[in-house]
Design a protein around this motif. Sequence first.
Motif, PDB file in Angstrom:
ATOM      1  N   GLU A  46      11.265  -0.472 -89.908  1.00 54.78           N
ATOM      2  CA  GLU A  46      12.242   0.609 -89.965  1.00 54.78           C
ATOM      3  C   GLU A  46      12.553   1.126 -88.566  1.00 54.78           C
ATOM      4  N   ASN A  47      13.669   1.802 -88.463  1.00 55.22           N
ATOM      5  CA  ASN A  47      14.095   2.350 -87.180  1.00 55.22           C
ATOM      6  C   ASN A  47      13.131   3.446 -86.736  1.00 55.22           C
TER       7      ASN A  47
ATOM      8  N   HIS B 172       3.288   3.786 -90.007  1.00 56.51           N
ATOM      9  CA  HIS B 172       4.492   3.321 -89.302  1.00 56.51           C
ATOM     10  C   HIS B 172       4.165   2.721 -87.935  1.00 56.51           C
TER      11      HIS B 172
ATOM     12  N   SER C  94       6.639   0.106 -86.480  1.00 55.27           N
ATOM     13  CA  SER C  94       7.905   0.705 -86.058  1.00 55.27           C
ATOM     14  C   SER C  94       7.736   1.494 -84.773  1.00 55.27           C
TER      15      SER C  94
END
Length: 367
Positions: free
Chosen positions: A148-149, A226, A229
């Motif tokens: 994901e960004n 995360h 990312s």
Amino acid sequence: MTVNGPGEVCYSLRPFLEALQTMTREVRVWVFIPPCQFASGWEEKITRDLPLVEKVIDSRHIFRFLFLERVTFPTSGLVLFMGGDLFYAYRLKRKSGYSLWAYGVPPREIKKVDLFLVRFEKDFEHYPPNKRFLLGDLLQSLCLAPFENAQKFFELGRPRFLFLPGSRPLLYPYILPFYSEIASLLHREFYPQASFVLGFPEFLEPESLSALSIRVPPLLKPVWGHTSSLIEGSDLAIMVPGSVNLEVAYRGKKGVVVLPLWQGMEKVPLQGLWGLLDVLPFWSKIVKPRLVERLNRKIRWVSLPNRVFDAQIFPECRGRITAREVVIKVKEELERKGILGLPPIEKRVTWNAAELLAEKVCAFLKK
């Protein structure tokens, strides 16, 4: 399967099981977690949430399973070693009658292992021709997955610094204040517009740190999970030694590895027989700090990419270091021109090792 620390669970076991799930749902997966000085305490919880896992035997019950319990195994099966001491995997082989495949193990114990799954191409020729298969790195498979960004995790300022404290909360009271001092110096003296993120492993939650009376330093923005990312979105990672070092390298990001040894040395995990000495009275407080310093002087590299390629992929700051020493190294690395480059020999290993292993296991079990 046998795994030990969080690196094997997240970077080897998980990508393999996710790939295996796309090919079959007819396998029964038992995961054994032997005792390990690098364990975070969360391995069992993470493993139970992985696909296809039917049973998890942790370090408290593994000896009973291996030596005391009578177990009826399916007629077709395989023992897959992914970490820990090969002793446990070999005992499973003897008890089940299955073949033993070993991933990422040095070419020793040739009689005990039926197939060596070679992790790095540069090591392939060191294994017996009739017992070797060039698999590649399962961790690299994780880097091929979409991410994901990371824009939402970092502040608007640049450069973006990512601090990775590792997976052992026991060391956080020592490493987090050190990270805070590094971030303060970077912000105050060199990069006033920088953004700073503190990336915790996904299995930890804010409540976990509160229970351990651990506070997050104010300048560092905490993000839970995360990790991939965050690495992709960062300009430079400041990290302790661990499997995540290799992910940062595979993603072509700059980094500096730190190992401060001026406090908390009695909690630094050691490999092999040295790790067993922690149970001796007064060992941790008196003898172990001296041994840790001695080993630090003796060992050439502590970062996994540096050890794998026997070259400085990441600069290392080790021993009785100061925050300013780390900041100087960070500034030099950040301003160095060019991107991170791994040795060319490994760039030929570009396939998805997790998918390749899943295909090989399925083919073996169908025989």
